[in-house]
Enzyme design. Sequence first.
Site, PDB file in Angstrom:
ATOM      1  N   LYS A 185       0.855  -1.193   0.000  1.00 18.97           N
ATOM      2  CA  LYS A 185       0.000   0.000   0.000  1.00 18.97           C
ATOM      3  C   LYS A 185       0.890   1.242   0.000  1.00 18.97           C
ATOM      4  CE  LYS A 185      -3.547   2.445   2.560  1.00 18.97           C
ATOM      5  NZ  LYS A 185      -4.607   2.334   3.554  1.00 18.97           N
ATOM      6  N   LYS A 187      -1.934  -1.550  -3.983  1.00 23.96           N
ATOM      7  CA  LYS A 187      -2.851  -0.417  -3.930  1.00 23.96           C
ATOM      8  C   LYS A 187      -2.059   0.872  -3.970  1.00 23.96           C
ATOM      9  CE  LYS A 187      -5.773   1.823  -0.585  1.00 23.96           C
ATOM     10  NZ  LYS A 187      -6.219   1.846   0.773  1.00 23.96           N
TER      11      LYS A 187
HETATM   12  C1  PBG Z   1      -7.643   3.226   5.320  1.00 24.38           C
HETATM   13  C2  PBG Z   1      -7.814   3.053   3.858  1.00 24.38           C
HETATM   14  C3  PBG Z   1      -7.619   3.987   2.822  1.00 24.38           C
HETATM   15  C4  PBG Z   1      -8.067   3.383   1.654  1.00 24.38           C
HETATM   16  C5  PBG Z   1      -8.475   2.103   1.986  1.00 24.38           C
HETATM   17  N1  PBG Z   1      -8.297   1.900   3.346  1.00 24.38           N
HETATM   18  C6  PBG Z   1      -7.186   5.401   2.851  1.00 24.38           C
HETATM   19  C7  PBG Z   1      -5.830   5.754   3.231  1.00 24.38           C
HETATM   20  O1  PBG Z   1      -4.969   4.926   3.525  1.00 24.38           O
HETATM   21  O2  PBG Z   1      -5.596   6.956   3.300  1.00 24.38           O
HETATM   22  C8  PBG Z   1      -8.108   4.050   0.310  1.00 24.38           C
HETATM   23  C9  PBG Z   1      -9.117   3.502  -0.648  1.00 24.38           C
HETATM   24  C10 PBG Z   1      -9.484   4.404  -1.758  1.00 24.38           C
HETATM   25  O3  PBG Z   1      -8.935   5.510  -1.977  1.00 24.38           O
HETATM   26  O4  PBG Z   1     -10.401   4.020  -2.489  1.00 24.38           O
HETATM   27  N2  PBG Z   1      -6.384   3.192   5.829  1.00 24.38           N
END
Ligand code: PBG
Length: 334
Positions: free
Chosen positions: A196, A255
């Site tokens: 991520k 992601k």
């Molecule tokens: C929570 C989380 C996020 C997303 C999924 N889980 C946001 C972030 O890390 O700031 C992003 C998903 C999206 O933008 O569709 N930690």
Amino acid sequence: MKPHNQQLGLRRLRLNPLIRELTREVRVAAEQFIQPHFVIDGISEREPVAGMPGVHRETAKSLLEQIARDLDAGVNKIILFGVPSEKATQNFDFSFTASQIASIKQRFGERVWIAVDVCVCSFTTHGQCGVINDAGDHVQNAATVVELARAAVEYAAAGADCVAPSDMMDGRVAAIREALQNSGHEQTVLMSYAAKFHSAFYGPFRDAADSAPKNTGNIKLHDRATYQIDPARPHDALASALRDAEEGADILMVKPGMPYLDVLAGLTDAIPLPWAVYEVSGEYAAIEALAEKGLASAPRAHVEAWLGFVRAGASIIISYGARHARQWLNDSQQ
Ligand code: PBG
């Protein structure tokens, strides 16, 4: 040896829809998709999410109605983001999200596979993904992992088929796996947001999930750079994915999607687990914005992005467009 058709021309296999259909090397299928849902405590009517037409912040009631409509459209896998109205700095209350899981299970039973996001950014007063130290300058790893493991067990007990930690703390996969094991939830699937990245493409999500980092009180953190992966560090993504696989993750994730296709391709080659890709809110909204300006066909652009994910090795696609997948894939493969 020269392939036969190179002498005779490559256009022969592009000539009509049937030959194109016959010679495709990868296919995207509607059953590969997971539909994200936002459910918000304390709102009386559902609210549209800016930038993502057709996506809403749901009430407990409208969530069930939306899931029922989606089931009719062939969507039977979801990922849930619960947003409580009470924010805290630790000892978070996970009961609102847990009760949504229970009511989905009660209404739809085995017809819906429920994954739930495990993170605290929607639960904190400051929007960071963990417990912050007294000085306000650091997310504390150990204290956060304790909260995450407790959340995962509560969600599993409520009937979640899968828990999906998205916080990026060290050691959370091992802690969650152990907590699930010790509480009799050894069948719960663990899907880790392993790769991520610290991305600028999470904007619409943060509005929807009430999770943007805020400078409240003595908080000195402005972003999530101290725990999410730097976009210029593919080796960090590899290390994170190897570690999460070793700690007991069943499914791994990259992601966002489109800016990280190289990472996805490399990781799916390196690690023999099922790979998910999250087409995040900002990349989904970017296509919608282009279409709104009349500069692209949204369905065709979305399908093209999804094909890229599958080409790069993803077998699971988390997309806000999951509910349109059957229709759009069908139309685009004519
Ligand atoms: C929570 C989380 C996020 C997303 C999924 N889980 C946001 C972030 O890390 O700031 C992003 C998903 C999206 O933008 O569709 N930690």
